[in-house]
Write a protein that holds these residues in place. Structure first.
Motif, PDB file in Angstrom:
ATOM      1  N   THR A   1      -3.539   2.253  11.720  1.00  0.00           N
ATOM      2  CA  THR A   1      -3.657   3.668  12.044  1.00  0.00           C
ATOM      3  C   THR A   1      -3.294   4.449  10.792  1.00  0.00           C
ATOM      4  OG1 THR A   1      -2.998   3.263  14.324  1.00  0.00           O
ATOM      5  CG2 THR A   1      -2.877   5.532  13.538  1.00  0.00           C
ATOM      6  N   GLU A   2      -4.247   5.224  10.288  1.00  0.00           N
ATOM      7  CA  GLU A   2      -4.028   6.047   9.106  1.00  0.00           C
ATOM      8  C   GLU A   2      -3.643   7.451   9.562  1.00  0.00           C
ATOM      9  OE1 GLU A   2      -7.309   3.635   6.399  1.00  0.00           O
ATOM     10  OE2 GLU A   2      -7.777   5.663   7.110  1.00  0.00           O
ATOM     11  N   ARG A   3      -2.433   7.832   9.236  1.00  0.00           N
ATOM     12  CA  ARG A   3      -1.920   9.140   9.642  1.00  0.00           C
ATOM     13  C   ARG A   3      -2.481  10.184   8.674  1.00  0.00           C
ATOM     14  NH1 ARG A   3       3.009   9.695   8.838  1.00  0.00           N
ATOM     15  NH2 ARG A   3       3.762  10.734  10.721  1.00  0.00           N
ATOM     16  N   ALA A   4      -3.746  10.526   8.871  1.00  0.00           N
ATOM     17  CA  ALA A   4      -4.491  11.276   7.863  1.00  0.00           C
ATOM     18  C   ALA A   4      -3.982  12.709   7.706  1.00  0.00           C
ATOM     19  CB  ALA A   4      -5.972  11.270   8.217  1.00  0.00           C
TER      20      ALA A   4
ATOM     21  N   TRP B   1      -4.861  -4.543  -1.743  1.00  0.00           N
ATOM     22  CA  TRP B   1      -5.736  -4.180  -0.645  1.00  0.00           C
ATOM     23  C   TRP B   1      -6.842  -3.229  -1.099  1.00  0.00           C
ATOM     24  CZ3 TRP B   1      -5.419  -6.294   4.181  1.00  0.00           C
ATOM     25  CH2 TRP B   1      -4.255  -7.034   4.474  1.00  0.00           C
ATOM     26  N   LYS B   2      -8.000  -3.374  -0.453  1.00  0.00           N
ATOM     27  CA  LYS B   2      -9.152  -2.506  -0.704  1.00  0.00           C
ATOM     28  C   LYS B   2      -9.595  -1.884   0.616  1.00  0.00           C
ATOM     29  CE  LYS B   2     -13.995  -2.562  -2.153  1.00  0.00           C
ATOM     30  NZ  LYS B   2     -15.148  -3.428  -2.536  1.00  0.00           N
TER      31      LYS B   2
ATOM     32  N   ILE C   1       0.872  -1.178   0.000  1.00  0.00           N
ATOM     33  CA  ILE C   1       0.000   0.000   0.000  1.00  0.00           C
ATOM     34  C   ILE C   1       0.904   1.222   0.000  1.00  0.00           C
ATOM     35  CG2 ILE C   1      -1.877   1.258   1.094  1.00  0.00           C
ATOM     36  CD1 ILE C   1      -2.708  -1.233   2.524  1.00  0.00           C
ATOM     37  N   ASP C   2       0.737   2.052  -1.011  1.00  0.00           N
ATOM     38  CA  ASP C   2       1.602   3.216  -1.169  1.00  0.00           C
ATOM     39  C   ASP C   2       0.771   4.415  -1.585  1.00  0.00           C
ATOM     40  OD1 ASP C   2       3.907   4.690  -1.188  1.00  0.00           O
ATOM     41  OD2 ASP C   2       4.982   3.427  -2.628  1.00  0.00           O
ATOM     42  N   GLU C   3       1.391   5.556  -1.483  1.00  0.00           N
ATOM     43  CA  GLU C   3       0.722   6.805  -1.816  1.00  0.00           C
ATOM     44  C   GLU C   3       0.186   6.766  -3.243  1.00  0.00           C
ATOM     45  OE1 GLU C   3       1.667  11.569  -1.259  1.00  0.00           O
ATOM     46  OE2 GLU C   3       3.311  10.133  -1.454  1.00  0.00           O
ATOM     47  N   GLY C   4      -1.036   7.217  -3.405  1.00  0.00           N
ATOM     48  CA  GLY C   4      -1.648   7.258  -4.728  1.00  0.00           C
ATOM     49  C   GLY C   4      -2.472   6.047  -5.073  1.00  0.00           C
ATOM     50  N   MET C   5      -2.318   4.952  -4.311  1.00  0.00           N
ATOM     51  CA  MET C   5      -3.138   3.770  -4.560  1.00  0.00           C
ATOM     52  C   MET C   5      -4.573   4.018  -4.097  1.00  0.00           C
ATOM     53  SD  MET C   5      -0.664   0.568  -3.526  1.00  0.00           S
ATOM     54  CE  MET C   5       0.829   0.208  -4.455  1.00  0.00           C
ATOM     55  N   SER C   6      -5.495   3.276  -4.674  1.00  0.00           N
ATOM     56  CA  SER C   6      -6.898   3.404  -4.310  1.00  0.00           C
ATOM     57  C   SER C   6      -7.080   3.194  -2.810  1.00  0.00           C
ATOM     58  CB  SER C   6      -7.734   2.382  -5.081  1.00  0.00           C
ATOM     59  OG  SER C   6      -9.094   2.451  -4.705  1.00  0.00           O
ATOM     60  N   GLY C   7      -7.819   4.088  -2.172  1.00  0.00           N
ATOM     61  CA  GLY C   7      -8.070   4.003  -0.738  1.00  0.00           C
ATOM     62  C   GLY C   7      -7.193   4.910   0.085  1.00  0.00           C
ATOM     63  N   THR C   8      -6.111   5.423  -0.505  1.00  0.00           N
ATOM     64  CA  THR C   8      -5.189   6.272   0.264  1.00  0.00           C
ATOM     65  C   THR C   8      -5.541   7.755   0.166  1.00  0.00           C
ATOM     66  OG1 THR C   8      -3.612   6.498  -1.570  1.00  0.00           O
ATOM     67  CG2 THR C   8      -3.311   4.624  -0.076  1.00  0.00           C
ATOM     68  N   GLU C   9      -6.609   8.074  -0.543  1.00  0.00           N
ATOM     69  CA  GLU C   9      -7.015   9.474  -0.665  1.00  0.00           C
ATOM     70  C   GLU C   9      -7.281  10.053   0.736  1.00  0.00           C
ATOM     71  OE1 GLU C   9      -8.195   7.017  -4.163  1.00  0.00           O
ATOM     72  OE2 GLU C   9      -8.689   6.907  -2.025  1.00  0.00           O
ATOM     73  N   GLY C  10      -6.743  11.220   0.973  1.00  0.00           N
ATOM     74  CA  GLY C  10      -6.978  11.864   2.262  1.00  0.00           C
ATOM     75  C   GLY C  10      -6.103  11.361   3.384  1.00  0.00           C
TER      76      GLY C  10
ATOM     77  N   HIS D   1     -10.412   0.145   7.873  1.00  0.00           N
ATOM     78  CA  HIS D   1     -10.597  -1.297   7.685  1.00  0.00           C
ATOM     79  C   HIS D   1     -10.323  -1.603   6.222  1.00  0.00           C
ATOM     80  CE1 HIS D   1     -13.555  -4.903   7.228  1.00  0.00           C
ATOM     81  NE2 HIS D   1     -12.321  -5.326   7.439  1.00  0.00           N
ATOM     82  N   TRP D   2      -9.303  -2.447   5.986  1.00  0.00           N
ATOM     83  CA  TRP D   2      -8.897  -2.832   4.651  1.00  0.00           C
ATOM     84  C   TRP D   2      -8.996  -4.354   4.509  1.00  0.00           C
ATOM     85  CZ3 TRP D   2      -6.100   0.633   1.123  1.00  0.00           C
ATOM     86  CH2 TRP D   2      -5.961   1.933   1.615  1.00  0.00           C
TER      87      TRP D   2
END
Length: 541
Positions: free
Chosen positions: A226-229, A256-257, A195-204, A247-248
């Motif tokens: 923990t998402e460091r939003a 991952w989704k 899971i990296d920046e720009g992948m689906s789900g990482t918006e925000g 939750h992924w």
């Protein structure tokens, strides 16, 4: 800046070519001169910095104590041609260490050429020897044999500028590099983040991920990181404050989704310096741990909520552990929604100074027989309560609480007087406990960063226990030996999931210092059952 300069200075150097040799009339072993190599027999001292010129040479494991006290048998080596033996001399002026003026036919080729944990800075000398059987006997004192190269090998002197090994204190055991057989073999994994920046789900999510847990239900992995939003346009430090629990799901731990948000922190800074009800005590939310309660037939979640200071280190303060329950019964109710059931641990009259300003800083419950134990943690300790609320030190510790049920009440064992330092005396963070096939308990955890002024192993760690209460010294997993190292700082493992055939999946978070976003990775390890059984016997002695 100094670290960057050091890398640039060594980038053009290439490894020197080894010359063959034979050890005569001794049982000394050789080692490959690489990062993490344990340099001396009967010790945990290992290489954490290494000039590239030395990479891949063959060193010799000398018995540390015998060389320090002068009771060693002189080392004899047989050469097929004239050679240069590369000797590491420790920069310490006492009788325990060989002094450079005792070397003959030697030239200094690498100042500060490598770093060995727990030992002084190392200068590397090339000592010339002719063809035939030669005795390496410079007199009393410890030194390191780091390799042998041909006499004609061109050795360009320079200063590698690597730091003193005493900064890494205590020493530590790297799996597969010490005299011990490894419990786990690193067998591979993804060579880049899953899971990296720009992948689906990482918006925000400005700052990426840190901590949480992954569990497998049927054929599906469920991750609660923990998402460091943070917020766009706001300094990256706020990533640690304005957090979410996501939750992924995944079928392979690679793709991952994002399914939902379990919790969202307020991100509101405190208005007082102390632990005061005026402050928002759910300003930052971290370390969500899902645990299935078979008796209640539902998923419980345990998570950490902080008060957040804008001006005091650490900005995470006065942690509280909340318990929640899924409103959907059964094993498939893992996605929730969840409802809060209240606080199960918090700072109070039974807290101790070692829990510090950040404690209670994490919680993970597990069952042993008919009882439950839970690792809880502290950080930024106070020497005494007179230091409260601002004068804190450094250290990340864990101890155990106990309960008769997952619901609680949870009580600090022995009144929390001492943290568990058998695992590591300075740093244990976010342990997750499971059992191996022979019933032995294993805690996998964050082994501590080699960065931000901390000189720690910078690897995923594990500790073993026969009874779930007494925990052994940590071992560290050098996963970069089989996976391309895309990170600078290794952080938290989220699981140790059995996949069959003694293979386990580890999902982990790590940091690339060049980027704001902290990605998630995955690696596979294989359990050695023979070592597992021998470890259990040792623990039961």
């Amino acid at each position: 800046m100094l670290f960057i300069v050091c890398i640039q200075a060594t980038a053009q150097s290439t490894a020197w070519k080894p010359a063959s040799f034979e050890i005569v009339k001794s049982n000394y072993k050789t080692f490959k001169t690489t990062q993490y190599a344990h340099v001396f027999s009967g010790s945990k001292h290992n290489i954490v910095r290494l000039a590239p010129e030395l990479q891949g040479l063959m060193g010799i494991e000398l018995p540390l104590d015998k060389y320090k006290n002068g009771t060693n048998t002189p080392l004899q080596l047989k050469f097929k041609e004239p050679v240069q033996v590369l000797i590491g001399v420790f920069q310490e002026n006492n009788s325990e260490y060989l002094q450079a003026d005792k070397l003959q036919n030697a030239k200094l080729i690498l100042e500060n050429g490598l770093t060995i944990t727990g030992l002084p800075s190392v200068n590397v000398y090339a000592v010339s020897f002719p063809k035939g059987t030669q005795t390496i006997n410079f007199g009393k004192g410890l030194f390191a044999v780091l390799g042998v190269v041909k006499a004609l090998e061109k050795l360009e002197p320079r200063n590698a500028n690597f730091p003193d090994g005493k900064l890494w204190n205590p020493t530590f055991i790297v799996e597969g590099y010490s005299d011990e057989k490894p419990l786990f073999e690193i067998i591979g994994g993804e060579n880049k983040p899953v899971i990296d920046e720009g992948m689906s789900g990482t918006e925000g999510i400005q700052g990426g991920f840190e901590g949480g847990r992954v569990v497998k239900v049927g054929d599906t992995y469920h991750m609660f990181p923990t998402e460091r939003a943070g917020e766009k346009g706001v300094d990256y430090y706020y990533d640690r404050v304005k957090t979410k629990i996501g939750h992924w799901t995944s079928k392979d731990a690679i793709h991952w989704k994002r399914e939902s948000t379990i919790y969202q922190a307020s991100g509101t800074y405190a208005v007082t310096e102390d632990d005061n009800p005026m402050n928002d005590r759910r300003a930052a939310i971290w370390s969500y741990m899902p645990v299935f309660n078979e008796k209640a037939n539902k998923w419980y979640g345990y998570y950490l909520a902080y008060t957040v200071s804008k001006t005091i280190e650490p900005n995470h303060s006065f942690g509280r552990i909340w318990r929640c329950e899924s409103t959907v019964e059964g094993i498939n109710g893992i996605g929730g929604p969840y409802k809060d059931m209240g606080i199960i641990m918090e700072p109070g009259l039974d807290s101790q100074p070692w829990e510090g300003r950040q404690g209670v800083a994490s919680f993970f419950p597990y069952q042993v027989g008919d009882k439950y134990f839970g690792f809880y943690s502290g950080a930024y300790p106070f020497n005494s309560w007179a230091d409260y609320p601002k004068k804190s030190g450094k250290g990340w510790f864990v101890a155990l609480a106990e309960s008769k049920s997952l619901e609680g009440p949870w009580l600090r064992m022995n009144k929390g007087l001492e943290p568990i330092k058998t695992m590591h005396p300075l740093f244990v963070e976010n342990p997750i406990v499971s059992q191996l096939p022979n019933g032995m308990y294993i805690a996998i955890f964050d082994g501590g960063p080699d960065g931000w002024g901390h000189h720690l192993p910078n690897m995923i760690a594990y500790s073993l226990s026969a009874d779930g209460i007494n925990w052994a010294e940590a071992h560290y997993l050098p996963i970069e030996t089989k996976v391309d190292k895309w990170w600078d700082i290794m952080r938290t493992p989220l699981c140790l999931i059995p996949e069959g055939n003694d293979v386990y999946t580890i999902v982990y978070n790590a940091i690339d210092l060049k980027r704001r976003f902290h990605p998630t990775g995955m690696v596979k390890v294989k359990l050695n059952k023979d070592v597992m059984e021998s470890k259990l016997k040792e623990l039961k002695k």
